[in-house]
Design an enzyme around this catalytic site. Structure first.
Site, PDB file in Angstrom:
ATOM      1  CG  ASP A 227      36.348 -90.909 -55.251  1.00 42.97           C
ATOM      2  OD1 ASP A 227      36.056 -91.366 -54.141  1.00 42.97           O
ATOM      3  OD2 ASP A 227      37.117 -91.096 -56.011  1.00 42.97           O
ATOM      4  CG  ASP A 255      22.533 -80.179 -53.992  1.00 46.35           C
ATOM      5  OD1 ASP A 255      22.104 -79.553 -52.545  1.00 46.35           O
ATOM      6  OD2 ASP A 255      22.388 -79.388 -54.665  1.00 46.35           O
TER       7      ASP A 255
END
Ligand code: IPM
Ligand code: MG
Length: 370
Positions: A227, A255
């Site tokens: 994260d 991405d």
């Protein structure tokens, strides 16, 4: 020496961008003595419509033996609705190729381009000097783990289940791949997991640390939680050199790196399998982007990720690093010269289509090699 190349354009814009990548490959056959035996076959929905399967067994066998496989992209709304049963490698041709060829090491490099700095959502001072590779594990983890499925419970509600799983050997080979890559770069590896909440992450961290201490203690290893890594990739991407991570985190984080060049249309990839006896390895090259059904068939898709994937093929399968660099410089020069497909244009810049972008890259290859 003749090398075998299997071309699988796939669906949607995959077909259009692969055509341009193959024109670039053809340039090297014509001008640089690249000697290829090329075969083209169907993959994905295009294959399903003709043969009733997403990939034919014969295609898998040919891919296994080929020196390289060049893919476009697969899938689209027409086939999503089939709701095929089973594991990804049973219902999706690309996943089957990844799994059966054991293409575990997925290299997804990202870098900024001066000409596209306005297109990137990141500030120029954040982009300066960024040069990283996401090394994604591609054949295990959450996307392939068993058990998986959707089951009906006693109260008739349903339960969806996926399993995240990694073995020592699977993590070890990723660690070796990461340090092997970093050795020829800046020597920094970020290993990314969620060991604060996931057992597979605890094992991942432990195994990568051991491989580092045993074989690569001269290089830098930094552990980072996934994260936090997502934030770091957009706030301070310059710190990364090689970022090694599992299948799902690698899918997400790669991405995000599309923000660095200014869009997914600029991200190439290489997926490499284990070394064969003759020191070659199965390898599949494809853009990170998908089939973009909304613009498919219009001739406006950006072929640069496919062309840059062909450059990776030159480097990793054909032992032609110089040719790889030439393609990369030609892409950069085409952008510097103002070539923009619609996804790359900002502030009312004029745009060109897929084939014209291919033309621009070929013109730069001619010019740079003069
Ligand atoms: C990718 C894609 C694929 C994946 C999909 C199309 C199955 O998102 O290559 O990143 O999740 O691996
Ligand atoms: Mg993805």
């Amino acid at each position: 020496m003749t090398r075998t190349l299997l071309v699988l354009p796939g669906d949607g814009i995959g077909v259009e961008v692969t055509e341009q990548a193959m024109r670039v490959v053809g340039w090297f056959e014509e001008h640089r003595g690249l000697d290829l035996a090329i075969e083209e076959r169907l993959l994905g929905g295009a294959c399903y419509d003709v043969h009733g399967v997403m990939v034919e067994d014969e295609t898998v066998e040919k891919a296994r033996r080929a020196d390289a496989v060049l893919c476009g992209a697969v899938g689209g709304p027409k086939w999503d609705s089939l709701e095929l049963e089973g594991a990804p490698e049973e219902k999706d041709g690309l996943s089957r190729l990844r799994k059966e060829l054991d293409l575990y090491a997925n290299l997804r490099p990202a870098r900024p381009y001066d000409a596209l700095k306005k297109k990137s959502p990141l500030k120029p001072e954040i982009l300066d000097g960024v040069d990283l590779i996401v090394l994604r594990e591609l054949t295990s983890g959450l996307y392939f783990g068993q058990p998986r499925g959707i089951e009906t419970l006693r109260d008739n509600s349903e339960r969806g289940l996926d399993t995240q799983v990694y073995t020592t050997a699977e993590i070890e080979r990723m660690a070796h791949a990461a340090f092997g890559l970093a050795r020829d770069r800046r020597g920094i590896v970020h290993s990314v997991e969620k060991s604060n909440v996931m057992e597979s992450g605890v094992l991942w961290r432990r195994v990568v640390s051991r491989v580092h201490a045993e074989d690569y203690a001269d290089m830098t290893l930094i552990h980072m939680l996934a994260d936090n890594c997502a934030l770091q990739l957009v706030s301070n991407p310059r710190q990364f050199d090689v970022l090694v991570t599992d299948n799902m985190f690698g899918d997400l984080l790669s991405d995000i790196t599309g923000a660095i060049p200014g869009g997914l249309g600029m991200l190439p990839s290489a997926s490499l399998g284990p070394m064969r006896d003759d020191r070659t390895r199965p390898a599949l090259y494809e853009p990170v982007h998908g089939t973009a059904p909304d613009i498919a068939g219009k001739g406006i898709a950006n072929p640069l990720a496919a062309i840059l994937s062909a450059a990776m093929m030159m480097r990793w399968s054909f032992d032609r690093a110089g040719d790889a660099e030439l393609i990369e410089r030609a892409v950069e020069a085409a952008l510097d010269g103002g070539a923009r497909t619609i996804d790359l244009a900002v502030d009312g810049e004029a745009t060109i289509g897929t084939e014209a972008m291919g033309d621009a890259v070929l013109a730069e290859l001619d010019r740079l090699s003069d």
